[in-house]
Design a protein around this motif. Structure first.
Motif, PDB file in Angstrom:
ATOM      1  N   ALA A 177      20.550  -5.953 -17.650  1.00  0.00           N
ATOM      2  CA  ALA A 177      19.524  -4.610 -18.823  1.00  0.00           C
ATOM      3  C   ALA A 177      19.668  -4.657 -20.248  1.00  0.00           C
ATOM      4  CB  ALA A 177      19.620  -3.130 -17.714  1.00  0.00           C
ATOM      5  N   LYS A 178      19.767  -3.630 -21.064  1.00  0.00           N
ATOM      6  CA  LYS A 178      19.797  -4.004 -21.760  1.00  0.00           C
ATOM      7  C   LYS A 178      20.248  -2.651 -22.741  1.00  0.00           C
ATOM      8  CE  LYS A 178      20.585  -5.846 -26.511  1.00  0.00           C
ATOM      9  NZ  LYS A 178      21.255  -6.096 -27.256  1.00  0.00           N
ATOM     10  N   ARG A 179      21.222  -2.399 -22.862  1.00  0.00           N
ATOM     11  CA  ARG A 179      21.050  -0.332 -23.955  1.00  0.00           C
ATOM     12  C   ARG A 179      21.155  -0.728 -25.092  1.00  0.00           C
ATOM     13  NH1 ARG A 179      25.528   2.702 -26.850  1.00  0.00           N
ATOM     14  NH2 ARG A 179      25.079   4.889 -25.743  1.00  0.00           N
ATOM     15  N   ARG A 180      20.338   0.357 -25.947  1.00  0.00           N
ATOM     16  CA  ARG A 180      20.193  -0.068 -27.796  1.00  0.00           C
ATOM     17  C   ARG A 180      19.774   1.999 -27.542  1.00  0.00           C
ATOM     18  NH1 ARG A 180      19.448  -3.374 -29.989  1.00  0.00           N
ATOM     19  NH2 ARG A 180      17.689  -4.571 -28.311  1.00  0.00           N
ATOM     20  N   ALA A 181      20.889   1.891 -28.679  1.00  0.00           N
ATOM     21  CA  ALA A 181      21.466   2.863 -29.022  1.00  0.00           C
ATOM     22  C   ALA A 181      19.755   3.893 -30.066  1.00  0.00           C
ATOM     23  CB  ALA A 181      22.061   3.360 -30.321  1.00  0.00           C
ATOM     24  N   ARG A 182      19.768   4.899 -30.111  1.00  0.00           N
ATOM     25  CA  ARG A 182      18.622   5.661 -30.294  1.00  0.00           C
ATOM     26  C   ARG A 182      19.310   7.258 -31.404  1.00  0.00           C
ATOM     27  NH1 ARG A 182      14.089   5.158 -26.097  1.00  0.00           N
ATOM     28  NH2 ARG A 182      16.079   6.327 -25.327  1.00  0.00           N
ATOM     29  N   GLU A 183      18.155   7.655 -31.898  1.00  0.00           N
ATOM     30  CA  GLU A 183      18.270   9.405 -32.473  1.00  0.00           C
ATOM     31  C   GLU A 183      19.269   9.941 -31.407  1.00  0.00           C
ATOM     32  OE1 GLU A 183      15.969  10.445 -35.432  1.00  0.00           O
ATOM     33  OE2 GLU A 183      15.181   8.933 -36.061  1.00  0.00           O
ATOM     34  N   LYS A 184      18.415   9.860 -30.084  1.00  0.00           N
ATOM     35  CA  LYS A 184      18.928  11.332 -29.741  1.00  0.00           C
ATOM     36  C   LYS A 184      19.883  10.648 -28.422  1.00  0.00           C
ATOM     37  CE  LYS A 184      16.190  15.139 -30.372  1.00  0.00           C
ATOM     38  NZ  LYS A 184      15.473  15.994 -29.837  1.00  0.00           N
ATOM     39  N   ALA A 185      19.167   9.936 -27.045  1.00  0.00           N
ATOM     40  CA  ALA A 185      20.024   9.399 -26.703  1.00  0.00           C
ATOM     41  C   ALA A 185      18.978   7.550 -26.081  1.00  0.00           C
ATOM     42  CB  ALA A 185      19.234  10.009 -24.560  1.00  0.00           C
TER      43      ALA A 185
ATOM     44  N   ALA B 234       9.264   2.856 -12.647  1.00  0.00           N
ATOM     45  CA  ALA B 234       9.640   3.119 -13.932  1.00  0.00           C
ATOM     46  C   ALA B 234       9.022   2.631 -15.079  1.00  0.00           C
ATOM     47  CB  ALA B 234      11.375   3.437 -14.063  1.00  0.00           C
ATOM     48  N   GLY B 235       8.609   0.752 -14.979  1.00  0.00           N
ATOM     49  CA  GLY B 235       8.224   0.464 -15.919  1.00  0.00           C
ATOM     50  C   GLY B 235       9.585   0.483 -17.154  1.00  0.00           C
ATOM     51  N   ALA B 236      10.456   0.339 -16.933  1.00  0.00           N
ATOM     52  CA  ALA B 236      10.955   0.034 -17.712  1.00  0.00           C
ATOM     53  C   ALA B 236      11.702  -1.083 -18.204  1.00  0.00           C
ATOM     54  CB  ALA B 236      12.585   1.002 -17.475  1.00  0.00           C
TER      55      ALA B 236
ATOM     56  N   ASP C  78       9.658  -1.364 -25.853  1.00  0.00           N
ATOM     57  CA  ASP C  78       9.549  -0.305 -25.992  1.00  0.00           C
ATOM     58  C   ASP C  78       8.638   0.394 -25.199  1.00  0.00           C
ATOM     59  OD1 ASP C  78       7.851  -2.497 -24.910  1.00  0.00           O
ATOM     60  OD2 ASP C  78       5.413  -1.791 -25.311  1.00  0.00           O
ATOM     61  N   LYS C  79       9.649   0.471 -23.999  1.00  0.00           N
ATOM     62  CA  LYS C  79       8.974   1.213 -22.175  1.00  0.00           C
ATOM     63  C   LYS C  79      10.393   1.690 -21.861  1.00  0.00           C
ATOM     64  CE  LYS C  79       4.962  -1.057 -20.551  1.00  0.00           C
ATOM     65  NZ  LYS C  79       4.196  -2.732 -20.120  1.00  0.00           N
TER      66      LYS C  79
ATOM     67  N   TYR D  79      16.833  -1.049 -20.750  1.00  0.00           N
ATOM     68  CA  TYR D  79      15.180  -1.625 -20.250  1.00  0.00           C
ATOM     69  C   TYR D  79      15.933  -3.319 -19.454  1.00  0.00           C
ATOM     70  CZ  TYR D  79      15.369  -4.126 -24.748  1.00  0.00           C
ATOM     71  OH  TYR D  79      16.532  -5.146 -25.610  1.00  0.00           O
ATOM     72  N   LEU D  80      15.435  -3.257 -18.340  1.00  0.00           N
ATOM     73  CA  LEU D  80      14.907  -4.846 -17.824  1.00  0.00           C
ATOM     74  C   LEU D  80      15.539  -5.989 -18.762  1.00  0.00           C
ATOM     75  CD1 LEU D  80      13.971  -3.388 -14.664  1.00  0.00           C
ATOM     76  CD2 LEU D  80      17.077  -3.317 -15.635  1.00  0.00           C
ATOM     77  N   LEU D  81      16.230  -6.837 -18.722  1.00  0.00           N
ATOM     78  CA  LEU D  81      15.859  -8.269 -19.740  1.00  0.00           C
ATOM     79  C   LEU D  81      14.999  -9.265 -18.226  1.00  0.00           C
ATOM     80  CD1 LEU D  81      19.500  -8.052 -22.302  1.00  0.00           C
ATOM     81  CD2 LEU D  81      16.949  -8.040 -22.096  1.00  0.00           C
TER      82      LEU D  81
END
Length: 73
Positions: free
Chosen positions: A58-66, A20-22, A26-27, A70-72
């Motif tokens: 992998a890294k989890r980043r909290a955002r407004e909705k979900a 998926a290119g994550a 930013d992706k 992304y991979l490290l």
């Protein structure tokens, strides 16, 4: 090449995220998108994401909705 220190499920999610290119913040993709690409039940995909995060892949980043992932490595 599969990751050696994680479960088969986590490897499947890792491969799905790569496809998926994550690969950068930013992706990043949300858990629903990763679940669809990996073709796993949501609970399994979420536990695999947590495993990847715990091992530093992998890294989890909290955002407004979900939250996004992304991979490290």
């Amino acid at each position: 090449m599969p990751l050696e220190d994680v479960s088969d499920r986590a490897n499947k999610v890792y491969d799905a995220m790569k496809t998926a290119g994550a690969t950068s913040e930013d992706k990043m993709k949300d858990a629903d998108a990763i679940t669809k690409i990996a073709k796993l039940p949501k609970g399994m995909a979420l536990s695999a994401l947590q495993e990847l995060e715990a091992k530093g892949y992998a890294k989890r980043r909290a955002r407004e909705k979900a939250a996004g992932y992304y991979l490290l490595k």
